[in-house]
Write a protein that holds these residues in place. Sequence first.
Motif, PDB file in Angstrom:
ATOM      1  N   VAL A  39      -6.091 -11.494 115.267  1.00 20.68           N
ATOM      2  CA  VAL A  39      -7.289 -10.755 115.625  1.00 20.68           C
ATOM      3  C   VAL A  39      -7.117  -9.957 116.781  1.00 20.68           C
ATOM      4  CG1 VAL A  39      -9.795 -10.690 115.943  1.00 20.68           C
ATOM      5  CG2 VAL A  39      -8.878 -12.300 114.354  1.00 20.68           C
ATOM      6  N   GLY A  40      -7.271  -8.765 116.754  1.00 14.64           N
ATOM      7  CA  GLY A  40      -7.056  -7.848 117.876  1.00 14.64           C
ATOM      8  C   GLY A  40      -7.795  -6.431 117.699  1.00 14.64           C
ATOM      9  N   VAL A  41      -8.184  -5.586 118.694  1.00 19.96           N
ATOM     10  CA  VAL A  41      -8.615  -4.269 118.585  1.00 19.96           C
ATOM     11  C   VAL A  41      -7.810  -3.454 118.081  1.00 19.96           C
ATOM     12  CG1 VAL A  41     -10.734  -4.750 120.315  1.00 19.96           C
ATOM     13  CG2 VAL A  41      -8.167  -3.766 120.871  1.00 19.96           C
ATOM     14  N   SER A  42      -8.119  -2.270 117.551  1.00 17.66           N
ATOM     15  CA  SER A  42      -7.048  -1.406 117.089  1.00 17.66           C
ATOM     16  C   SER A  42      -5.982  -0.786 118.244  1.00 17.66           C
ATOM     17  CB  SER A  42      -7.817  -0.170 116.710  1.00 17.66           C
ATOM     18  OG  SER A  42      -7.243   0.506 115.730  1.00 17.66           O
ATOM     19  N   GLY A  43      -4.972  -0.853 117.788  1.00 18.26           N
ATOM     20  CA  GLY A  43      -3.737  -0.337 118.788  1.00 18.26           C
ATOM     21  C   GLY A  43      -3.282  -1.579 119.594  1.00 18.26           C
ATOM     22  N   SER A  44      -3.521  -2.877 119.222  1.00 21.52           N
ATOM     23  CA  SER A  44      -3.257  -3.946 120.226  1.00 21.52           C
ATOM     24  C   SER A  44      -1.725  -4.232 119.892  1.00 21.52           C
ATOM     25  CB  SER A  44      -4.192  -5.145 120.241  1.00 21.52           C
ATOM     26  OG  SER A  44      -4.340  -5.421 118.957  1.00 21.52           O
ATOM     27  N   GLY A  45      -1.260  -4.022 118.595  1.00 26.20           N
ATOM     28  CA  GLY A  45       0.113  -4.293 118.360  1.00 26.20           C
ATOM     29  C   GLY A  45       0.348  -5.160 117.065  1.00 26.20           C
ATOM     30  N   LYS A  46      -0.785  -5.388 116.393  1.00 27.83           N
ATOM     31  CA  LYS A  46      -0.753  -6.213 115.399  1.00 27.83           C
ATOM     32  C   LYS A  46       0.443  -5.806 114.359  1.00 27.83           C
ATOM     33  CE  LYS A  46      -5.067  -5.887 114.302  1.00 27.83           C
ATOM     34  NZ  LYS A  46      -5.364  -4.672 115.334  1.00 27.83           N
ATOM     35  N   THR A  47       0.196  -4.733 113.981  1.00 27.27           N
ATOM     36  CA  THR A  47       1.166  -4.299 112.792  1.00 27.27           C
ATOM     37  C   THR A  47       2.698  -4.183 113.549  1.00 27.27           C
ATOM     38  OG1 THR A  47      -0.349  -2.883 111.928  1.00 27.27           O
ATOM     39  CG2 THR A  47       1.617  -2.273 111.142  1.00 27.27           C
ATOM     40  N   THR A  48       2.817  -4.157 114.670  1.00 26.22           N
ATOM     41  CA  THR A  48       4.019  -3.801 115.580  1.00 26.22           C
ATOM     42  C   THR A  48       4.568  -5.491 115.539  1.00 26.22           C
ATOM     43  OG1 THR A  48       3.316  -2.075 116.811  1.00 26.22           O
ATOM     44  CG2 THR A  48       5.320  -3.363 117.541  1.00 26.22           C
ATOM     45  N   LEU A  49       3.791  -6.427 115.544  1.00 32.92           N
ATOM     46  CA  LEU A  49       4.157  -7.751 115.387  1.00 32.92           C
ATOM     47  C   LEU A  49       4.767  -7.994 114.071  1.00 32.92           C
ATOM     48  CD1 LEU A  49       4.667 -10.309 117.059  1.00 32.92           C
ATOM     49  CD2 LEU A  49       2.160 -10.841 116.882  1.00 32.92           C
ATOM     50  N   PHE A  50       3.882  -7.649 113.154  1.00 31.57           N
ATOM     51  CA  PHE A  50       4.388  -8.010 111.840  1.00 31.57           C
ATOM     52  C   PHE A  50       5.817  -7.302 111.435  1.00 31.57           C
ATOM     53  CE2 PHE A  50       0.565  -9.355 108.904  1.00 31.57           C
ATOM     54  CZ  PHE A  50       0.476 -10.622 109.656  1.00 31.57           C
ATOM     55  N   ASN A  51       5.992  -6.331 111.770  1.00 35.27           N
ATOM     56  CA  ASN A  51       6.976  -5.383 111.513  1.00 35.27           C
ATOM     57  C   ASN A  51       8.408  -6.179 112.329  1.00 35.27           C
ATOM     58  OD1 ASN A  51       6.069  -3.470 109.903  1.00 35.27           O
ATOM     59  ND2 ASN A  51       5.564  -2.214 111.806  1.00 35.27           N
ATOM     60  N   ILE A  52       8.026  -6.693 113.408  1.00 29.37           N
ATOM     61  CA  ILE A  52       9.016  -7.689 114.153  1.00 29.37           C
ATOM     62  C   ILE A  52       9.275  -9.053 113.189  1.00 29.37           C
ATOM     63  CG2 ILE A  52       9.502  -8.963 116.211  1.00 29.37           C
ATOM     64  CD1 ILE A  52       8.272  -6.424 117.626  1.00 29.37           C
ATOM     65  N   ILE A  53       8.368  -9.565 112.983  1.00 30.08           N
ATOM     66  CA  ILE A  53       8.372 -10.895 112.160  1.00 30.08           C
ATOM     67  C   ILE A  53       9.291 -10.584 111.140  1.00 30.08           C
ATOM     68  CG2 ILE A  53       7.143 -12.663 111.018  1.00 30.08           C
ATOM     69  CD1 ILE A  53       4.889 -12.551 113.120  1.00 30.08           C
ATOM     70  N   ALA A  54       8.804  -9.573 110.172  1.00 27.78           N
ATOM     71  CA  ALA A  54       9.636  -9.264 109.089  1.00 27.78           C
ATOM     72  C   ALA A  54      11.008  -8.621 109.121  1.00 27.78           C
ATOM     73  CB  ALA A  54       8.689  -8.296 107.909  1.00 27.78           C
ATOM     74  N   GLY A  55      11.373  -8.504 110.337  1.00 29.78           N
ATOM     75  CA  GLY A  55      12.679  -7.961 110.460  1.00 29.78           C
ATOM     76  C   GLY A  55      12.866  -6.483 110.391  1.00 29.78           C
ATOM     77  N   LEU A  56      11.707  -5.767 110.328  1.00 28.56           N
ATOM     78  CA  LEU A  56      11.860  -4.577 109.976  1.00 28.56           C
ATOM     79  C   LEU A  56      12.088  -3.719 111.009  1.00 28.56           C
ATOM     80  CD1 LEU A  56       8.690  -4.211 107.501  1.00 28.56           C
ATOM     81  CD2 LEU A  56      11.321  -4.043 106.904  1.00 28.56           C
ATOM     82  N   LEU A  57      11.761  -4.322 112.331  1.00 26.40           N
ATOM     83  CA  LEU A  57      11.651  -3.685 113.545  1.00 26.40           C
ATOM     84  C   LEU A  57      12.303  -4.721 114.806  1.00 26.40           C
ATOM     85  CD1 LEU A  57      10.441  -1.060 114.797  1.00 26.40           C
ATOM     86  CD2 LEU A  57       8.501  -2.399 115.416  1.00 26.40           C
ATOM     87  N   LYS A  58      13.052  -4.243 115.411  1.00 19.14           N
ATOM     88  CA  LYS A  58      13.671  -5.063 116.517  1.00 19.14           C
ATOM     89  C   LYS A  58      13.210  -5.190 117.615  1.00 19.14           C
ATOM     90  CE  LYS A  58      18.529  -6.192 115.554  1.00 19.14           C
ATOM     91  NZ  LYS A  58      20.041  -5.726 115.758  1.00 19.14           N
TER      92      LYS A  58
END
Length: 250
Positions: A39-58
């Motif tokens: 849970v986090g406010v908009s722009g806190s980096g939730k999607t970025t963290l998901f992309n890192i876990i999914a291996g889509l982003l280093k």
Amino acid sequence: MSEKLEILRVSDVDKSFGDKEVLKGINIVLNKGELVSLVGVSGSGKTTLFNIIAGLLKPDRGKVFLKGEDITGRSGKVSYMLQKDLLLPYMTIIDNVSLPLILRGNKKKVAREKVRGLFKDFGLEGTQEKFPSQLSGGMAQRAALLRTYVFSKEIALLDEPFSALDAITKASIHKWYKNIIGEMKISTIFITHDIEEAIKISDRIYILGKDPGTIIDEIKIKEDFQENFFEDKKFIEYKKHIIEKLDKII
Ligand SMILES: Nc1ncnc2c1ncn2[C@@H]1O[C@H](COP(=O)(O)OP(=O)(O)OP(=O)(O)O)[C@@H](O)[C@H]1O
């Protein structure tokens, strides 16, 4: 949750875009069969963290481990369902669900046979030959979740999967999802803006702060909240605590 078998670990992850530090020193753990919300406010980096876990982003620093194996920057290991992860309208439900296997090189017929038995587990018996437009919103979302499960049976990253559903369908799908992850031992990380939803369905909640995104709190939800959850004293306490934490960020 009685057993505590660690399945996923995010260790000391940092990520910047240009000179904007988005994530800093992120450490999170997911145990087998657990449902953990982010849970986090908009722009806190939730999607970025998901992309890192999914291996889509280093990440710039830090690692992601799946059952002890370093999977940093490797996609295909963890399934990821976006809020608008729509079923393809021109394909039957069974073909939609088979898609991850076909993309991995299975023949259509083989893929269909592999997924057919799962329809019953996911409460989708009888929908195999239907098209997405013939399903209710809740059923279509179950089919999308089944497709996510077919991609990877161990871990599901779900980005606001139920936000488009009406309140009644949402309540029933919460119950259903809790049940199915218990039966199938699916471990889930869940992004939601809905604090009540997070408290209701999670075993634990991580709160992500902003600028940079760091984990500012971890809350264990010990109770299993049922129908009248909103009147429950403990539920109200959790909600107040989370709102206070989020208020400090804004
Ligand atoms: N590819 C990118 N390039 C530059 N900046 C990015 C990129 N991806 C994300 N950002 C920035 O990183 C920050 C975090 O974005 P992210 O989408 O991870 O947040 P979020 O918590 O998922 O937000 P929301 O709840 O609104 O979806 C934002 O300031 C966003 O503008």
